[in-house]
Design a protein around this motif. Structure first.
Motif, PDB file in Angstrom:
ATOM      1  N   ALA A 177       0.517   0.399 -15.407  1.00 41.21           N
ATOM      2  CA  ALA A 177      -0.913   0.383 -15.732  1.00 41.21           C
ATOM      3  C   ALA A 177      -1.741   1.157 -14.714  1.00 41.21           C
ATOM      4  CB  ALA A 177      -1.407  -1.062 -15.807  1.00 41.21           C
ATOM      5  N   VAL A 178      -1.403   0.994 -13.429  1.00 33.08           N
ATOM      6  CA  VAL A 178      -2.198   1.614 -12.373  1.00 33.08           C
ATOM      7  C   VAL A 178      -1.963   3.121 -12.295  1.00 33.08           C
ATOM      8  CG1 VAL A 178      -2.516   1.702  -9.865  1.00 33.08           C
ATOM      9  CG2 VAL A 178      -2.339  -0.501 -11.025  1.00 33.08           C
ATOM     10  N   GLY A 179      -0.721   3.562 -12.535  1.00 32.77           N
ATOM     11  CA  GLY A 179      -0.368   4.969 -12.397  1.00 32.77           C
ATOM     12  C   GLY A 179      -1.254   5.925 -13.185  1.00 32.77           C
ATOM     13  N   PRO A 180      -1.394   5.755 -14.514  1.00 34.65           N
ATOM     14  CA  PRO A 180      -2.247   6.662 -15.286  1.00 34.65           C
ATOM     15  C   PRO A 180      -3.707   6.615 -14.855  1.00 34.65           C
ATOM     16  CG  PRO A 180      -0.780   5.447 -16.737  1.00 34.65           C
ATOM     17  CD  PRO A 180      -0.664   4.821 -15.384  1.00 34.65           C
ATOM     18  N   CYS A 181      -4.185   5.430 -14.446  1.00 35.09           N
ATOM     19  CA  CYS A 181      -5.579   5.302 -14.024  1.00 35.09           C
ATOM     20  C   CYS A 181      -5.842   6.117 -12.762  1.00 35.09           C
ATOM     21  CB  CYS A 181      -5.912   3.836 -13.792  1.00 35.09           C
ATOM     22  SG  CYS A 181      -7.618   3.537 -13.272  1.00 35.09           S
ATOM     23  N   ILE A 182      -4.979   5.953 -11.749  1.00 34.80           N
ATOM     24  CA  ILE A 182      -5.145   6.703 -10.504  1.00 34.80           C
ATOM     25  C   ILE A 182      -5.012   8.198 -10.763  1.00 34.80           C
ATOM     26  CG2 ILE A 182      -4.144   7.142  -8.232  1.00 34.80           C
ATOM     27  CD1 ILE A 182      -3.343   4.212  -8.106  1.00 34.80           C
ATOM     28  N   ALA A 183      -3.994   8.572 -11.532  1.00 41.18           N
ATOM     29  CA  ALA A 183      -3.771   9.987 -11.824  1.00 41.18           C
ATOM     30  C   ALA A 183      -4.963  10.581 -12.560  1.00 41.18           C
ATOM     31  CB  ALA A 183      -2.497  10.152 -12.655  1.00 41.18           C
ATOM     32  N   GLY A 184      -5.507   9.834 -13.523  1.00 38.16           N
ATOM     33  CA  GLY A 184      -6.650  10.326 -14.284  1.00 38.16           C
ATOM     34  C   GLY A 184      -7.859  10.588 -13.405  1.00 38.16           C
ATOM     35  N   TYR A 185      -8.143   9.670 -12.488  1.00 40.56           N
ATOM     36  CA  TYR A 185      -9.294   9.847 -11.592  1.00 40.56           C
ATOM     37  C   TYR A 185      -9.065  11.004 -10.615  1.00 40.56           C
ATOM     38  CZ  TYR A 185     -11.963   5.783 -13.101  1.00 40.56           C
ATOM     39  OH  TYR A 185     -12.730   4.915 -13.834  1.00 40.56           O
ATOM     40  N   LEU A 186      -7.839  11.164 -10.124  1.00 38.97           N
ATOM     41  CA  LEU A 186      -7.549  12.281  -9.231  1.00 38.97           C
ATOM     42  C   LEU A 186      -7.712  13.620  -9.944  1.00 38.97           C
ATOM     43  CD1 LEU A 186      -4.423  10.958  -7.273  1.00 38.97           C
ATOM     44  CD2 LEU A 186      -6.731  11.324  -6.374  1.00 38.97           C
ATOM     45  N   ILE A 187      -7.241  13.683 -11.174  1.00 40.37           N
ATOM     46  CA  ILE A 187      -7.392  14.922 -11.954  1.00 40.37           C
ATOM     47  C   ILE A 187      -8.858  15.200 -12.227  1.00 40.37           C
ATOM     48  CG2 ILE A 187      -6.878  16.030 -14.166  1.00 40.37           C
ATOM     49  CD1 ILE A 187      -4.281  14.291 -14.206  1.00 40.37           C
ATOM     50  N   GLN A 188      -9.586  14.139 -12.574  1.00 38.65           N
ATOM     51  CA  GLN A 188     -11.013  14.286 -12.897  1.00 38.65           C
ATOM     52  C   GLN A 188     -11.811  14.750 -11.680  1.00 38.65           C
ATOM     53  OE1 GLN A 188     -12.162  13.943 -15.881  1.00 38.65           O
ATOM     54  NE2 GLN A 188     -14.366  14.081 -15.556  1.00 38.65           N
ATOM     55  N   SER A 189     -11.509  14.198 -10.526  1.00 44.36           N
ATOM     56  CA  SER A 189     -12.295  14.520  -9.336  1.00 44.36           C
ATOM     57  C   SER A 189     -11.928  15.869  -8.727  1.00 44.36           C
ATOM     58  CB  SER A 189     -12.117  13.419  -8.284  1.00 44.36           C
ATOM     59  OG  SER A 189     -10.758  13.310  -7.901  1.00 44.36           O
ATOM     60  N   SER A 190     -10.662  16.250  -8.816  1.00 46.44           N
ATOM     61  CA  SER A 190     -10.218  17.501  -8.191  1.00 46.44           C
ATOM     62  C   SER A 190     -10.283  18.690  -9.134  1.00 46.44           C
ATOM     63  CB  SER A 190      -8.788  17.350  -7.660  1.00 46.44           C
ATOM     64  OG  SER A 190      -7.878  17.146  -8.735  1.00 46.44           O
ATOM     65  N   GLY A 191     -10.215  18.423 -10.446  1.00 48.55           N
ATOM     66  CA  GLY A 191     -10.253  19.517 -11.412  1.00 48.55           C
ATOM     67  C   GLY A 191      -8.914  20.172 -11.655  1.00 48.55           C
ATOM     68  N   ASP A 192      -7.863  19.707 -10.973  1.00 49.17           N
ATOM     69  CA  ASP A 192      -6.514  20.213 -11.229  1.00 49.17           C
ATOM     70  C   ASP A 192      -5.516  19.076 -11.024  1.00 49.17           C
ATOM     71  OD1 ASP A 192      -5.992  19.933  -8.489  1.00 49.17           O
ATOM     72  OD2 ASP A 192      -6.631  21.990  -8.073  1.00 49.17           O
ATOM     73  N   TYR A 193      -4.230  19.433 -11.037  1.00 48.90           N
ATOM     74  CA  TYR A 193      -3.193  18.405 -10.984  1.00 48.90           C
ATOM     75  C   TYR A 193      -2.510  18.324  -9.615  1.00 48.90           C
ATOM     76  CZ  TYR A 193      -3.796  18.623 -16.021  1.00 48.90           C
ATOM     77  OH  TYR A 193      -4.343  18.602 -17.287  1.00 48.90           O
ATOM     78  N   SER A 194      -2.938  19.127  -8.666  1.00 47.19           N
ATOM     79  CA  SER A 194      -2.249  19.193  -7.378  1.00 47.19           C
ATOM     80  C   SER A 194      -2.289  17.870  -6.626  1.00 47.19           C
ATOM     81  CB  SER A 194      -2.853  20.296  -6.504  1.00 47.19           C
ATOM     82  OG  SER A 194      -2.620  21.566  -7.071  1.00 47.19           O
ATOM     83  N   SER A 195      -3.473  17.255  -6.543  1.00 46.91           N
ATOM     84  CA  SER A 195      -3.601  15.996  -5.799  1.00 46.91           C
ATOM     85  C   SER A 195      -2.777  14.892  -6.446  1.00 46.91           C
ATOM     86  CB  SER A 195      -5.066  15.587  -5.701  1.00 46.91           C
ATOM     87  OG  SER A 195      -5.651  15.483  -6.986  1.00 46.91           O
ATOM     88  N   THR A 196      -2.756  14.870  -7.767  1.00 46.13           N
ATOM     89  CA  THR A 196      -1.947  13.867  -8.476  1.00 46.13           C
ATOM     90  C   THR A 196      -0.468  14.053  -8.180  1.00 46.13           C
ATOM     91  OG1 THR A 196      -3.542  13.628 -10.269  1.00 46.13           O
ATOM     92  CG2 THR A 196      -1.269  13.025 -10.756  1.00 46.13           C
TER      93      THR A 196
END
Length: 387
Positions: free
Chosen positions: A344-363
């Protein structure tokens, strides 16, 4: 003319009941978590059809997978007090109703509420499957078939769903799940009326420190894999890989997952589990890093296949460690809760990281860090472990 009387040997009756129960466990355990197994296709469709951003998609998956995990808590009370066959039937009906209603809504908040409702039924049914499998004479066989059933359905789903989405939209996913559950519903009669009372208390041989590290290792592992797997379709899309190629690659990746799980079962204790864990985790971390940037078709294919292979190869080794830590099985319910929480937590954290950074690198970097942390935790918990 005398009528011939056909007698059934009691041993044959027991065998028949065993295989019907095994069939019920495998089928329901494959259907209930199928959204995770097809998450890349569903996430991509939510983005294209509903225009949801990564954070919204992550929240939706968090609610659904979190509700499946939360269903574990009341199960500590009702599991030994109700008729499991009837409880499974009711849980299946909740799953069907929730999916049918999800297919006709057009509001994000309403969809989230319906997915929570549906997941409570799915989680309850999954708990019944786990409890029934644990009490079979050969539980390892049941869990092995369980994994193979899930991965097979996931492979089919990743291949079929993109085509259904083109013609029918997101509703195709939810209606298909409802139909599958309706077809399987008669199998609920195979579950026992009740399970034997067993204590869930800690046993003297349980080392609580190592048990905590083992559970944290599973938690980190599932956060990383669910975060990457949920958005792997979006990563492919951002790299300009078409949806059909992505669907085929992920379907083959799921087949690689079947091979990974089978390989772990075949190797068993023939090789050092610590060595296998180090190799598996290293390959998994490398696969995640290969997804960075804008991977071409070849690099994406290698990363997806390696990621899914090592995911299912490592998982049996992790669960085996939990069994080593608590031979009485007292940690399995906690493991189920931790797995659901990580999913449950994984997609939520990944989604916010993608949203805030604008790419997938941080995720992807975060997932790699969690993978390495999980390895460290499980190796520490294995120190001085019994064979």
């Amino acid at each position: 003319m005398a009528r011939s009387i056909r007698t059934v040997h009691p041993q044959q009756t027991i065998i028949n009941r065993y295989w019907w129960l095994m069939a019920a466990i495998v089928v329901f355990a494959a259907i209930t978590p199928s959204l995770l197994l097809t998450a890349p296709a569903v996430a991509a469709q939510l983005a294209s059809q509903w225009g949801l951003n990564p954070a919204q998609i992550g929240n939706l998956f968090m609610v659904e997978l979190g509700a499946m995990s939360i269903a574990t808590l009341p199960a500590f009370w009702w599991l030994k007090r109700v008729n499991l066959s009837k409880a499974a039937f009711i849980s299946g009906l909740i799953f069907i109703i929730g999916n049918l209603l999800s297919a006709i809504v057009a509001d994000y908040t309403t969809l989230m509420a319906l997915r929570l409702f549906t997941a409570l039924g799915a989680g309850s049914l999954m708990i019944i499957c786990m409890s029934s499998a644990a009490r079979l004479p050969n539980a390892s066989r049941a869990y092995g078939l369980w994994v193979l059933g899930q991965l097979t359905l996931g492979a089919i789903g990743l291949q079929v769903l993109p085509r259904l989405f083109q013609h029918y939209g997101l509703a195709a996913c939810y209606i298909t799940l409802a139909i599958l559950m309706a077809v399987a519903l008669p199998l609920t009669r195979s579950f026992p009326a009740s399970i034997a009372n067993t204590e869930i208390n800690s046993t003297p041989e349980l080392n609580k420190g190592k048990a905590t590290m083992g559970l944290l290792a599973i938690f980190c592992f599932y956060i990383s894999l669910s975060g990457v797997w949920t958005f792997i379709g979006s990563i492919s899309s951002s790299a300009s890989i078409n949806a059909q190629d992505t669907g085929q690659i992920l379907a083959v990746a799921t087949v690689m997952g079947i091979i990974g799980a089978g390989g772990a079962a075949l190797i068993g204790n023939r090789l050092s589990q610590s060595l296998l864990l180090i190799i598996g985790y290293a390959v998994m971390a490398t696969a995640v890093l290969l997804l960075k940037g804008r991977p071409d078709l070849l690099r994406f294919t290698i990363a997806a296949l390696a990621f899914k292979f090592t995911w299912t190869f490592i998982l049996p080794l992790l669960l085996a460690r939990i069994v080593e830590l608590a031979p009485s099985g007292s940690l399995m319910n906690a493991s189920n809760l931790v797995i659901g929480s990580g999913l449950a937590v994984g997609p939520c954290i990944a989604g916010y990281l993608i949203q805030s950074s604008g790419d997938y690198s941080s995720t992807l970097l975060g997932a790699t860090t969690l993978i390495l942390l999980s390895l460290i935790l499980i190796l520490i918990s294995r120190s001085n472990a019994s064979a």
